[in-house]
Scaffold this motif. Structure first.
Motif, PDB file in Angstrom:
ATOM      1  N   UNK A 107      30.434  32.541  39.870  1.00 26.53           N
ATOM      2  CA  UNK A 107      28.838  32.714  39.105  1.00 26.53           C
ATOM      3  C   UNK A 107      27.301  33.250  39.558  1.00 26.53           C
TER       4      UNK A 107
ATOM      5  N   UNK B 219      28.170  35.508  42.276  1.00 28.45           N
ATOM      6  CA  UNK B 219      28.560  36.332  42.119  1.00 28.45           C
ATOM      7  C   UNK B 219      28.131  37.304  40.389  1.00 28.45           C
ATOM      8  N   UNK B 220      28.669  37.122  39.480  1.00 27.61           N
ATOM      9  CA  UNK B 220      28.133  37.362  37.891  1.00 27.61           C
ATOM     10  C   UNK B 220      26.319  37.499  38.188  1.00 27.61           C
TER      11      UNK B 220
ATOM     12  N   UNK C 194      25.050  40.623  39.942  1.00 31.67           N
ATOM     13  CA  UNK C 194      26.506  41.585  39.645  1.00 31.67           C
ATOM     14  C   UNK C 194      25.238  41.549  37.915  1.00 31.67           C
ATOM     15  N   UNK C 195      25.310  41.426  37.480  1.00 33.64           N
ATOM     16  CA  UNK C 195      24.622  41.594  35.966  1.00 33.64           C
ATOM     17  C   UNK C 195      23.354  41.193  35.550  1.00 33.64           C
TER      18      UNK C 195
ATOM     19  N   UNK D 137      29.190  46.841  44.555  1.00 36.40           N
ATOM     20  CA  UNK D 137      30.186  46.607  43.521  1.00 36.40           C
ATOM     21  C   UNK D 137      29.546  46.783  41.778  1.00 36.40           C
TER      22      UNK D 137
ATOM     23  N   UNK E   1      30.853  48.823  38.822  1.00 37.74           N
ATOM     24  CA  UNK E   1      31.023  48.395  37.552  1.00 37.74           C
ATOM     25  C   UNK E   1      29.939  49.199  36.202  1.00 37.74           C
TER      26      UNK E   1
ATOM     27  N   UNK F 190      27.411  42.974  28.629  1.00 34.30           N
ATOM     28  CA  UNK F 190      28.756  42.951  29.396  1.00 34.30           C
ATOM     29  C   UNK F 190      29.817  43.306  28.436  1.00 34.30           C
ATOM     30  N   UNK F 191      30.495  43.944  29.522  1.00 38.09           N
ATOM     31  CA  UNK F 191      32.495  43.178  28.232  1.00 38.09           C
ATOM     32  C   UNK F 191      32.677  41.994  27.724  1.00 38.09           C
TER      33      UNK F 191
ATOM     34  N   UNK G  74      34.165  35.970  34.541  1.00 37.28           N
ATOM     35  CA  UNK G  74      33.701  34.323  34.926  1.00 37.28           C
ATOM     36  C   UNK G  74      32.848  34.453  33.511  1.00 37.28           C
TER      37      UNK G  74
ATOM     38  N   UNK H  60      32.359  36.637  30.993  1.00 40.41           N
ATOM     39  CA  UNK H  60      31.941  38.170  31.156  1.00 40.41           C
ATOM     40  C   UNK H  60      32.629  38.532  32.033  1.00 40.41           C
ATOM     41  N   UNK H  61      32.744  39.641  31.760  1.00 42.35           N
ATOM     42  CA  UNK H  61      33.641  40.612  32.735  1.00 42.35           C
ATOM     43  C   UNK H  61      33.031  41.975  33.554  1.00 42.35           C
TER      44      UNK H  61
ATOM     45  N   UNK I 161      33.055  45.194  36.077  1.00 43.24           N
ATOM     46  CA  UNK I 161      34.344  46.372  36.120  1.00 43.24           C
ATOM     47  C   UNK I 161      34.845  46.667  36.847  1.00 43.24           C
ATOM     48  N   UNK I 162      35.167  45.518  38.176  1.00 46.53           N
ATOM     49  CA  UNK I 162      35.790  45.924  39.139  1.00 46.53           C
ATOM     50  C   UNK I 162      36.980  44.556  40.443  1.00 46.53           C
TER      51      UNK I 162
END
Lengths: 259, 297
Positions: free
Chosen positions: A9, A11-12, A15-16, A41, A45, A81-82, B112, B115-116, B118-119
């Motif tokens: 969680x 890390x997301x 990154x996001x 990273x 992405x 985000x995908x 997570x 939600x993805x 991309x890496x």
């Protein structure tokens, strides 16, 4: 000691959402700060998804230039985000995003070009599915034929484009400046059918009647309703859909739902 | 799903040979179909062939002449979300459809809360992560009814709490699940350089019998300012001399293994990739015993 869930969680979030607060505590900072390591990273992405969008929207990219496209893509990627790792499905909301993207507002035809490119992209990568066996139509008693609902092939898309996006798309991808200069933005809106037939993606124009008929059938409406909206040539349109294998299944709708 | 029996040619083709193959990219589809180059096998990304249409038509044509290996990037084996059943089913369908000689995935995660990113994101090397990854590999192998290979990652960070060395983690995953190891020699070099590990110690800790495939690729050295650098596995250039040396050391330990040249960014012509594969083939030849046959023992 954080759990794996807590780490993932954090890390997301990093990154996001550029929220590095927690993640910094979980990783080793040495000659490179945690933020610098996480950026590798994050950049992959964004770079990977930009490349995915460039492949799906090549004409839009050429129309605005790569730098502008990448900047727009970065904004889109941040807000979209995908939700899966199958990236051929990534970008469905990009045409709507382009429509609301203020810096591109001067290119009025851009949302239409993006919508057309997404339909083409879907058609290219749609799964191979056996078309409807036409003998199944004959098996339906004449009295029940009006309540037939067709299931369209996943490659099929129907678009109503206010601008001649098809001409623009073709000219841009062909690098044909003369054709591009000849595009008349004042042309009437057009209906465009996109499909994959016999392995090749085809883009064709439909008349208003043909489009209304197709729109109803592709939406799973009963055949009777489609025939009523398709004008005198409706049977011809139906024959064309069947000949080009645009359906994969049919079902009989409950008469109570129809009326 | 009912599917036709194997044709004699497919059945006879067997698994991936212990020779140097090439990662197949879309821009080389037509070239491969037209020129039928002397390449012993090709590997493709599973996710690139999950749809239908032209990509699959090319691959159908190509796989009549070449063994194919499927390399996945999206199963997110280390995710605490659990496996995405839709993605797993797509992998399953693709494996059924293409009958690959090998199927592989990564020691990594990306999803997570649905939600993805991309890496291929790194995992802390903990008992908890080992349990999660092993459970998911079991699930995948059960769904596919075959063993898969797991690839060691390139990583750019280390977790503060990560008590198991990565090489021991890889060996433990193989031991617990019966999966094979896809030993990416370039990844070992990149991670070892970034974290101050010994690449030889890494290789020595991997169980030779579990090694089912080797990957080779180029990477870049990124300058992050003030003379500080980090190596990034971007598959955009030739294999560097140090990685060729490490590859020779790997083959010395493992014997001849199917080896893949990966090149995914700034993809050059097929001739350049074949040149890299020829270098790998020469190393494999050197690793063969003098009678020219791999030691089965």
């Amino acid at each position: 000691m954080p759990t794996l869930r807590e780490i993932q969680n954090a890390m997301h979030r990093s990154l996001l959402h550029q929220d590095n607060g927690t993640m910094h505590r979980y990783i080793v900072s040495d000659h490179l700060a945690a933020g610098e390591r996480l950026n590798i990273y994050r950049n992959t992405h964004i770079g990977s998804l930009s490349a995915v969008l460039r492949l799906a929207f090549p004409a839009v990219c050429k129309l605005v230039g790569e730098d502008f496209f990448d900047a727009a893509a970065a904004v889109f990627i941040d807000s979209h985000p995908p939700i899966g790792a199958y990236l051929y499905e990534y970008g469905a909301e990009f045409p709507a995003f382009v429509e609301g993207f203020e810096p591109a507002a001067g290119l009025r035809y851009l949302p239409d070009a993006a919508a057309l490119e997404w339909a083409v992209h879907r058609a290219v990568h749609a799964p191979d599915i056996q078309p409807l066996d036409r003998s199944r139509l004959i098996e339906v008693a004449p009295i029940d034929q009006g309540r037939i609902a067709f299931v369209p092939h996943p490659s099929v898309g129907l678009l109503h484009l206010a601008y001649p996006a098809h001409d623009i798309w073709q000219a841009v991808l062909d690098g044909d400046d003369e054709a591009m200069a000849a595009v008349d933005l004042r042309e009437d809106a057009k209906w465009v059918l996109v499909e994959r037939y016999d392995g090749e993606v085809r883009v064709s124009y439909l008349s208003d009647d043909a489009a209304w008929f197709a729109a109803r059938l592709f939406a799973g409406k009963p055949l009777q309703m489609a025939l009523e909206s398709g004008g005198d040539d409706a049977p011809v349109y139906l024959a064309d859909h069947l000949a080009h294998e645009r359906f994969i299944d049919l079902k009989l709708l409950d008469p109570k739902i129809i009326h | 799903m009912k599917r036709p029996p194997l044709t004699p040619s497919l059945a006879a083709r067997g698994p991936i040979p212990a020779e140097a193959g090439i990662g197949l990219r879309f821009q080389h589809h037509q070239d491969v179909v037209d020129s039928k180059p002397a390449v012993p096998w090709f590997e493709v990304h599973t996710e690139n062939y999950m749809g239908g249409g032209p990509p699959l038509r090319y691959l159908d044509a190509i796989r009549t002449d070449y063994p194919i290996s499927l390399h996945g990037v999206g199963l997110s084996l280390g995710s605490t979300d659990g496996l995405d059943p839709t993605h797993l089913e797509r992998v399953h369908q693709t494996v059924e459809r293409l009958e690959p000689g090998l199927v592989s995935e990564h020691l990594a995660w990306c999803v997570t809360d649905g939600v993805c990113v991309v890496d291929l994101l790194p995992l802390p090397m903990t008992e908890e992560a080992l349990n999660v990854v092993s459970r998911h590999i079991d699930q995948v192998q059960t769904a596919l009814k075959r063993a898969i290979l797991i690839e060691n990652p390139s990583t750019y960070l280390q977790f503060a709490h990560s008590p198991i060395p990565e090489w021991e983690f890889m060996a433990a995953v193989a031991q617990r699940t019966g999966c094979g190891i896809l030993c990416d020699v370039n990844n070992i070099f990149v991670s070892a350089s970034n974290h101050g590990w010994s690449p030889s110690e890494y290789l020595a800790a991997l169980p030779p019998k579990a090694i089912g495939e080797i990957h080779l690729a180029g990477h870049s050295v990124r300058n992050v300012g003030d003379g500080r650098t980090i190596r990034v596995d971007d598959h955009g250039s030739r294999v560097i001399p140090e990685v060729w040396e490490l590859y020779a050391e790997a083959l010395h330990r493992f014997g001849p293994v199917p080896t893949l040249i990966e090149w995914d960014n700034n993809v050059p012509g097929l001739d350049v990739l074949m040149g890299e594969a020829a270098k790998a083939a020469a190393v494999i030849k050197n690793a063969l015993p003098e009678d020219g046959h791999a030691d089965a023992a």
